[in-house]
Scaffold this motif. Structure first.
Motif, PDB file in Angstrom:
ATOM      1  N   ILE A 140      11.048 -10.559   6.177  1.00  0.00           N
ATOM      2  CA  ILE A 140      10.480  -9.626   7.268  1.00  0.00           C
ATOM      3  C   ILE A 140       9.567  -8.312   6.716  1.00  0.00           C
ATOM      4  CG2 ILE A 140      10.934  -8.539   9.452  1.00  0.00           C
ATOM      5  CD1 ILE A 140      12.555 -10.820  10.127  1.00  0.00           C
ATOM      6  N   GLY A 141      10.632  -7.615   5.811  1.00  0.00           N
ATOM      7  CA  GLY A 141      10.360  -6.303   5.338  1.00  0.00           C
ATOM      8  C   GLY A 141       9.083  -6.401   4.256  1.00  0.00           C
ATOM      9  N   LEU A 142       9.261  -7.458   3.324  1.00  0.00           N
ATOM     10  CA  LEU A 142       8.281  -7.685   2.460  1.00  0.00           C
ATOM     11  C   LEU A 142       6.772  -8.104   3.251  1.00  0.00           C
ATOM     12  CD1 LEU A 142      10.014  -9.834  -0.263  1.00  0.00           C
ATOM     13  CD2 LEU A 142       9.262  -7.352  -0.479  1.00  0.00           C
ATOM     14  N   ALA A 145       5.226  -4.841   5.166  1.00  0.00           N
ATOM     15  CA  ALA A 145       4.672  -4.072   4.118  1.00  0.00           C
ATOM     16  C   ALA A 145       3.418  -4.513   3.372  1.00  0.00           C
ATOM     17  CB  ALA A 145       5.803  -3.586   2.907  1.00  0.00           C
ATOM     18  N   LEU A 146       3.624  -5.851   3.110  1.00  0.00           N
ATOM     19  CA  LEU A 146       2.472  -6.248   2.224  1.00  0.00           C
ATOM     20  C   LEU A 146       1.219  -6.279   3.378  1.00  0.00           C
ATOM     21  CD1 LEU A 146       4.278  -8.814   0.036  1.00  0.00           C
ATOM     22  CD2 LEU A 146       3.043  -6.733  -0.588  1.00  0.00           C
ATOM     23  N   THR A 147       1.636  -6.940   4.496  1.00  0.00           N
ATOM     24  CA  THR A 147       0.480  -6.906   5.523  1.00  0.00           C
ATOM     25  C   THR A 147      -0.141  -5.684   5.865  1.00  0.00           C
ATOM     26  OG1 THR A 147       1.662  -8.732   6.760  1.00  0.00           O
ATOM     27  CG2 THR A 147      -0.194  -7.584   7.969  1.00  0.00           C
ATOM     28  N   MET A 148       0.272  -4.340   5.916  1.00  0.00           N
ATOM     29  CA  MET A 148      -0.034  -3.037   6.043  1.00  0.00           C
ATOM     30  C   MET A 148      -0.947  -2.899   4.964  1.00  0.00           C
ATOM     31  SD  MET A 148      -0.563  -0.692   8.278  1.00  0.00           S
ATOM     32  CE  MET A 148      -1.262   0.823   8.423  1.00  0.00           C
ATOM     33  N   VAL A 149      -0.399  -3.128   3.749  1.00  0.00           N
ATOM     34  CA  VAL A 149      -0.945  -2.668   2.486  1.00  0.00           C
ATOM     35  C   VAL A 149      -2.467  -3.508   2.392  1.00  0.00           C
ATOM     36  CG1 VAL A 149      -0.923  -2.824   0.172  1.00  0.00           C
ATOM     37  CG2 VAL A 149       0.953  -2.239   1.274  1.00  0.00           C
ATOM     38  N   SER A 150      -2.225  -4.661   2.483  1.00  0.00           N
ATOM     39  CA  SER A 150      -3.562  -5.594   2.764  1.00  0.00           C
ATOM     40  C   SER A 150      -4.803  -5.329   3.652  1.00  0.00           C
ATOM     41  CB  SER A 150      -2.862  -7.176   3.159  1.00  0.00           C
ATOM     42  OG  SER A 150      -4.442  -7.912   3.195  1.00  0.00           O
ATOM     43  N   GLY A 151      -4.052  -4.573   4.772  1.00  0.00           N
ATOM     44  CA  GLY A 151      -4.953  -3.921   5.965  1.00  0.00           C
ATOM     45  C   GLY A 151      -5.618  -2.881   5.030  1.00  0.00           C
ATOM     46  N   MET A 166      -1.263  -1.070  -4.781  1.00  0.00           N
ATOM     47  CA  MET A 166      -0.597  -0.160  -3.775  1.00  0.00           C
ATOM     48  C   MET A 166       0.677  -0.963  -3.524  1.00  0.00           C
ATOM     49  SD  MET A 166      -3.957   0.612  -1.258  1.00  0.00           S
ATOM     50  CE  MET A 166      -2.705   1.396  -0.072  1.00  0.00           C
ATOM     51  N   SER A 167       1.094  -2.157  -3.741  1.00  0.00           N
ATOM     52  CA  SER A 167       2.005  -2.908  -2.837  1.00  0.00           C
ATOM     53  C   SER A 167       3.379  -2.581  -3.722  1.00  0.00           C
ATOM     54  CB  SER A 167       1.840  -4.588  -2.955  1.00  0.00           C
ATOM     55  OG  SER A 167       1.509  -4.998  -4.127  1.00  0.00           O
ATOM     56  N   PHE A 168       3.369  -2.449  -4.989  1.00  0.00           N
ATOM     57  CA  PHE A 168       4.756  -2.584  -5.755  1.00  0.00           C
ATOM     58  C   PHE A 168       5.342  -1.117  -5.260  1.00  0.00           C
ATOM     59  CE2 PHE A 168       2.701  -5.995  -8.044  1.00  0.00           C
ATOM     60  CZ  PHE A 168       3.821  -6.802  -8.000  1.00  0.00           C
ATOM     61  N   PRO A 169       4.659   0.052  -5.478  1.00  0.00           N
ATOM     62  CA  PRO A 169       5.367   1.406  -4.961  1.00  0.00           C
ATOM     63  C   PRO A 169       5.843   1.237  -3.536  1.00  0.00           C
ATOM     64  CG  PRO A 169       3.074   1.762  -6.020  1.00  0.00           C
ATOM     65  CD  PRO A 169       3.344   0.379  -5.747  1.00  0.00           C
ATOM     66  N   ALA A 170       5.202   0.439  -2.692  1.00  0.00           N
ATOM     67  CA  ALA A 170       5.716   0.627  -1.407  1.00  0.00           C
ATOM     68  C   ALA A 170       6.911  -0.502  -1.058  1.00  0.00           C
ATOM     69  CB  ALA A 170       4.398   0.051  -0.425  1.00  0.00           C
ATOM     70  N   ILE A 171       7.049  -1.346  -1.978  1.00  0.00           N
ATOM     71  CA  ILE A 171       8.040  -2.354  -1.637  1.00  0.00           C
ATOM     72  C   ILE A 171       9.114  -2.293  -2.814  1.00  0.00           C
ATOM     73  CG2 ILE A 171       6.289  -3.939  -0.584  1.00  0.00           C
ATOM     74  CD1 ILE A 171       6.212  -5.490  -3.082  1.00  0.00           C
ATOM     75  N   ILE A 172       9.133  -1.648  -3.927  1.00  0.00           N
ATOM     76  CA  ILE A 172      10.125  -1.565  -4.850  1.00  0.00           C
ATOM     77  C   ILE A 172      11.585  -0.953  -4.198  1.00  0.00           C
ATOM     78  CG2 ILE A 172      10.798  -0.243  -6.981  1.00  0.00           C
ATOM     79  CD1 ILE A 172       9.294  -2.903  -7.400  1.00  0.00           C
ATOM     80  N   ILE A 208       8.899   0.542   8.823  1.00  0.00           N
ATOM     81  CA  ILE A 208       7.762  -0.167   8.495  1.00  0.00           C
ATOM     82  C   ILE A 208       6.925  -0.677   9.600  1.00  0.00           C
ATOM     83  CG2 ILE A 208       6.536  -1.900   6.972  1.00  0.00           C
ATOM     84  CD1 ILE A 208       8.930  -1.507   5.066  1.00  0.00           C
ATOM     85  N   ILE A 209       7.518  -1.673  10.197  1.00  0.00           N
ATOM     86  CA  ILE A 209       6.755  -1.930  11.606  1.00  0.00           C
ATOM     87  C   ILE A 209       6.354  -1.105  12.568  1.00  0.00           C
ATOM     88  CG2 ILE A 209       6.982  -3.582  13.658  1.00  0.00           C
ATOM     89  CD1 ILE A 209       9.184  -5.277  11.885  1.00  0.00           C
TER      90      ILE A 209
END
Length: 222
Positions: A140-142, A145-151, A166-172, A208-209
């Motif tokens: 759910i967390g991934l 985060a990735l849905t928002m980054v994709s937007g 953008m995704s890796f700094p946000a989810i590491i 995140i949500i």
């Protein structure tokens, strides 16, 4: 009204995925082949990988699978289709529906990945209920985060490359918490010892949500 819009948009995501089954099959093939390549690269026999490495490698595989699966959430949408969605649904409904859909997708991919991974790498998990709970929370967390980054990435040129950057700094940071918590569950440690880490993971998901829900309408108007 908003609830019905979210349900309709989730159905739309399912129908769109079903019509493009090759993409879903490609994700499953990518997941299975990545696990097999890891197995061949390490030259291992089943059950010879130590616990921390086993757990970390599993989540790295799931991370790259999640990135490939969720990257297309907004990037694949054409300008005309986005304009159509803009006219019939609110931004909040769109981001929530995509988050729910890709959360479900990643949960299924995580379970499939764990099944394949256990076959070729062995299975040292001792606390199954807690490990599966952490896997659900991590998925759910991934997805969130990735849905928002994709937007965000979909609004810029070279969106695919920007998505990866953008995704890796946000989810590491989230991934580190997931790996640490799932390792405790895998070892069968008393749950009270690491329950605060599980709560941290729940809090990260909630933040995140909530941030996506509040900020996406401004991104959507642009």
């Amino acid at each position: 009204m908003k609830d019905s819009a979210i349900i309709t948009l989730i159905k739309k995501e399912f129908l769109s995925e079903w019509r493009q089954r090759y993409a879903l099959n490609g994700i499953v093939l990518y997941l299975a082949s990545t696990i097999f390549v890891c197995y061949m690269s390490f030259g291992l026999k089943t059950g010879t990988l130590n616990g921390p490495t086993w757990n970390a490698l599993l989540w790295i595989v799931l991370l790259f699978t999640a990135t490939n699966a969720v990257a297309k959430s907004f990037i694949q949408e054409s300008t005309g289709r986005l304009l159509y969605f803009y006219s019939i649904a609110k931004a909040e409904s769109i981001i929530i529906s995509k988050t729910i859909y890709y959360s479900l997708l990643l949960i299924v991919m995580a379970i499939i990945g764990l099944f394949f991974y256990s076959i070729v790498m062995g299975n040292p998990i001792q606390d199954w209920p807690m490990y599966l709970l952490i896997m659900v929370l991590g998925s759910i967390g991934l997805a969130s985060a990735l849905t928002m980054v994709s937007g965000i990435a979909s609004k810029a040129p070279n969106s695919t490359s920007l998505m990866a950057i953008m995704s890796f700094p946000a989810i590491i940071p989230m991934l580190l918490v997931i790996i640490k918590t799932s390792k405790s569950a895998m070892d069968g440690i008393d749950r009270s010892v690491y329950m605060n880490q599980v709560l941290v993971l729940v809090a990260i998901n909630a933040i995140i949500i909530a941030v996506s829900y509040m900020l996406f309408p401004y991104l959507w108007r642009s």
